[in-house]
Write a protein that holds these residues in place. Structure first.
Motif, PDB file in Angstrom:
ATOM      1  N   HIS A 198       0.873  -1.175   0.000  1.00 19.50           N
ATOM      2  CA  HIS A 198       0.000   0.000   0.000  1.00 19.50           C
ATOM      3  C   HIS A 198       0.911   1.226   0.000  1.00 19.50           C
ATOM      4  CE1 HIS A 198      -3.657  -2.261   1.600  1.00 19.50           C
ATOM      5  NE2 HIS A 198      -2.693  -3.150   1.481  1.00 19.50           N
ATOM      6  N   THR A 199       0.496   2.297  -0.668  1.00 20.16           N
ATOM      7  CA  THR A 199       1.378   3.469  -0.709  1.00 20.16           C
ATOM      8  C   THR A 199       0.654   4.729  -0.233  1.00 20.16           C
ATOM      9  OG1 THR A 199       0.770   4.000  -2.989  1.00 20.16           O
ATOM     10  CG2 THR A 199       2.715   2.607  -2.675  1.00 20.16           C
ATOM     11  N   ILE A 200       1.440   5.645   0.319  1.00 18.60           N
ATOM     12  CA  ILE A 200       0.968   7.023   0.489  1.00 18.60           C
ATOM     13  C   ILE A 200       2.049   7.961  -0.031  1.00 18.60           C
ATOM     14  CG2 ILE A 200      -0.618   6.614   2.412  1.00 18.60           C
ATOM     15  CD1 ILE A 200       1.443   7.532   4.357  1.00 18.60           C
ATOM     16  N   ASN A 201       1.669   9.136  -0.470  1.00 20.62           N
ATOM     17  CA  ASN A 201       2.596  10.139  -1.026  1.00 20.62           C
ATOM     18  C   ASN A 201       3.476   9.538  -2.122  1.00 20.62           C
ATOM     19  OD1 ASN A 201       1.574  11.911   0.975  1.00 20.62           O
ATOM     20  ND2 ASN A 201       3.052  11.083   2.445  1.00 20.62           N
ATOM     21  N   ALA A 202       2.877   8.694  -2.957  1.00 16.63           N
ATOM     22  CA  ALA A 202       3.670   7.993  -3.969  1.00 16.63           C
ATOM     23  C   ALA A 202       3.761   8.776  -5.277  1.00 16.63           C
ATOM     24  CB  ALA A 202       3.079   6.610  -4.241  1.00 16.63           C
ATOM     25  N   GLN A 203       2.891   9.803  -5.460  1.00 17.79           N
ATOM     26  CA  GLN A 203       2.987  10.570  -6.704  1.00 17.79           C
ATOM     27  C   GLN A 203       4.124  11.583  -6.588  1.00 17.79           C
ATOM     28  OE1 GLN A 203       1.020  11.287  -4.277  1.00 17.79           O
ATOM     29  NE2 GLN A 203       0.189  13.336  -4.341  1.00 17.79           N
ATOM     30  N   PRO A 204       4.979  11.698  -7.613  1.00 21.25           N
ATOM     31  CA  PRO A 204       6.065  12.668  -7.537  1.00 21.25           C
ATOM     32  C   PRO A 204       5.508  14.090  -7.505  1.00 21.25           C
ATOM     33  CG  PRO A 204       6.072  11.499  -9.668  1.00 21.25           C
ATOM     34  CD  PRO A 204       4.935  10.958  -8.880  1.00 21.25           C
ATOM     35  N   ASP A 205       5.914  14.865  -6.535  1.00 22.50           N
ATOM     36  CA  ASP A 205       5.416  16.242  -6.421  1.00 22.50           C
ATOM     37  C   ASP A 205       6.410  17.060  -5.600  1.00 22.50           C
ATOM     38  OD1 ASP A 205       4.120  18.642  -5.770  1.00 22.50           O
ATOM     39  OD2 ASP A 205       2.138  17.694  -5.796  1.00 22.50           O
ATOM     40  N   GLY A 206       7.100  17.973  -6.282  1.00 21.41           N
ATOM     41  CA  GLY A 206       8.162  18.753  -5.653  1.00 21.41           C
ATOM     42  C   GLY A 206       7.704  19.760  -4.618  1.00 21.41           C
ATOM     43  N   MET A 207       6.399  19.930  -4.455  1.00 24.34           N
ATOM     44  CA  MET A 207       5.911  20.784  -3.371  1.00 24.34           C
ATOM     45  C   MET A 207       5.778  19.978  -2.070  1.00 24.34           C
ATOM     46  SD  MET A 207       5.831  23.751  -4.557  1.00 24.34           S
ATOM     47  CE  MET A 207       4.887  24.763  -3.402  1.00 24.34           C
ATOM     48  N   PHE A 208       5.984  18.680  -2.146  1.00 23.00           N
ATOM     49  CA  PHE A 208       5.861  17.766  -0.999  1.00 23.00           C
ATOM     50  C   PHE A 208       4.562  18.013  -0.222  1.00 23.00           C
ATOM     51  CE2 PHE A 208      10.507  18.316  -1.661  1.00 23.00           C
ATOM     52  CZ  PHE A 208      10.777  17.036  -2.104  1.00 23.00           C
ATOM     53  N   PRO A 209       3.396  17.857  -0.933  1.00 22.49           N
ATOM     54  CA  PRO A 209       2.111  18.166  -0.282  1.00 22.49           C
ATOM     55  C   PRO A 209       1.762  17.206   0.852  1.00 22.49           C
ATOM     56  CG  PRO A 209       1.749  17.122  -2.405  1.00 22.49           C
ATOM     57  CD  PRO A 209       3.218  17.366  -2.305  1.00 22.49           C
ATOM     58  N   GLY A 210       2.318  15.989   0.813  1.00 25.05           N
ATOM     59  CA  GLY A 210       1.941  14.973   1.811  1.00 25.05           C
ATOM     60  C   GLY A 210       2.574  15.211   3.167  1.00 25.05           C
TER      61      GLY A 210
END
Ligand code: MG
Length: 452
Positions: A198-210
């Protein structure tokens, strides 16, 4: 000359004209250092300033007649793997690791895939400040080639080292990828190893929203809750560039990096005895575990590049730091958060114990960290006086001054950037740890007063 490189590369916040010109000049210095005709493997993490900075650095490097193989958005260890497998002169990774989103940075990689040693970084700094760059003629500028194979090669390499068999328990694992490059790597590798992922914060996003990219307990409440809610056996959290992995046990408890390093050390020494390389600030949970399992302790100054080099020198079994950065030499002589995650899965899938039980079995110590103000010009003299005052006890002075008692130790390290000492105390008894910390603060106060 101001230092550009810190313990793990250069960090800065790209805001001003100067900051935006910096990457090009840095690239010119790096290219001049490696020399015309060299090839450099380059990658970046998911930060939103990654494209602009890597383009600037690449422009500088290509202008010196060095070529670039760009491996894209990847974990830092993938660039390190790429350098080795491509047989190129070195590597450059654009990352600010665990720092908040507004920062970015750069790490240089040597031709053996290790983080560059300080003396070589100094050569790059000298070139940078002298501005004596080697510019290439128009028909000699470097070539730029993109390569997306290295990511897969790195994953295949880890999968070849950790091979599940029919006796493995099927683990349920939650991975917090920190919105960094790990999202493309760790979930796939662990699924291939048979885990229910299971994953969380797995989408690449340079704002680090998670969450913030540093895998500290205070940033991992999402993961701790997810492990409990999913009834998982393990939680894994990476930092922003996935050279580190920290863990959450099946009860949702945060496992600190010293504890996981001890678990890896015990596992490694169970297969074969040998040396374990750790820095001076490592908990006795790790040190005692090494000794109890018939291993040999090799202490180094703080910083993963130094640890990696010492591991190579003494042919160590394993090494690393208490921040989730672990080096498995069978993989590479560098920290690799994906390998670290895969190794933990192997340990748990082949053990009767749960992670919480493994950690409960570790030696019991309490560590306390604090700081103490001291003028920069007095730091060296203060450390000398502490050594004199403590000469009856074991004194280790390879990085700051560490005093070893029977069931306790205290480490005083001068900060390189602030007028303070970092003071760490550890003891079997929590009260004793606090007392030792207070005792050394009194001693520091007295010595500083005498010297002022
Ligand atoms: Mg990192």
């Amino acid at each position: 000359m101001t230092r550009l490189f810190g313990t793990n590369g250069i960090r800065w916040r790209p805001d001003s004209e100067k900051d935006h010109n910096f990457p090009v000049e840095l690239g010119l210095a790096i290219g001049t250092y490696f020399g015309k005709g060299s090839t450099i493997c380059m990658g970046r993490d998911t930060r939103i300033t990654g494209p602009v900075i890597s383009a600037g650095v690449a422009s500088g490097i290509l202008s010196t007649g060095c070529s670039i193989i760009d491996v894209g958005v990847v974990p830092t260890p993938t660039v390190q793997y790429g350098v080795r497998i491509l047989g190129v002169a070195g590597g450059v990774m654009i990352t600010a690791s665990h720092n908040p989103p507004e920062f970015n940075g750069l790490k240089c990689i040597d031709n053996d895939g290790t983080e560059m040693a300080r003396d070589k970084e100094e050569e790059i700094e000298k070139i940078y400040y002298s501005k004596e760059f080697q510019y290439a003629r128009w028909d000699e500028v470097g070539k730029f080639k993109a390569n997306d194979e290295i990511s897969f090669a790195h994953m295949d390499h880890i999968s070849s080292l950790i091979v599940p068999d029919s006796g493995w328990k099927k683990l349920k694992v939650v991975i917090d990828c920190s919105n960094g490059p790990a999202g493309k790597f760790t979930p796939k590798i662990l699924r291939d190893m048979g885990c229910d992922v299971h994953t969380i914060n797995a989408q690449p996003d340079g704002m680090f929203p998670g969450r913030l990219p540093e895998p500290l307990e205070k940033n991992l409440s999402g993961l701790m809750n997810a492990v409990v809610n999913a009834g998982a056996d393990l939680g894994i959290a990476h930092d922003g560039d996935a050279d580190r992995a920290t863990f959450v046990d099946e009860k949702g408890n945060y496992i600190n990096g010293d504890e996981s390093l001890a678990v890896f050390t015990i596992d490694s020494l169970a297969t074969e005895k040998g040396k374990v390389v750790v820095p001076v600030n490592t908990s006795r949970k790790v040190i005692d575990s090494i000794v109890e399992n018939d291993g040999e302790v090799e202490l180094t100054p703080i910083g993963s590049p130094v640890i990696a080099r010492r591991m190579k020198m003494v042919n160590a079994r394993v090494g690393g730091e208490g921040n989730g950065g672990v080096i498995f030499p069978e993989n590479m002589l560098c920290r690799d958060g994906i390998m670290t995650a895969a190794k933990m899965v192997e340990i748990l899938a082949t053990s009767d114990l749960k992670l919480s039980e493994m950690v409960e079995n570790l030696p019991d110590y309490t560590i306390i960290r604090s700081k103490f103000t001291c003028p920069d010009d007095l730091k060296t003299k203060v450390l000398d006086d502490v050594k004199k005052a403590m000469s009856d006890l074991e004194v280790i002075d390879i990085d700051g001054v560490k005093i070893e008692g029977e069931n306790w130790w205290v480490l005083l390290r001068p900060s390189g950037t602030e007028p303070i000492f970092r003071v760490t105390a550890e003891a079997k008894d929590p009260e004793m740890a606090q007392n030792k910390l207070d005792e050394f603060k009194v001693l520091l106060k007295k010595i500083i007063e005498e010297l002022s």
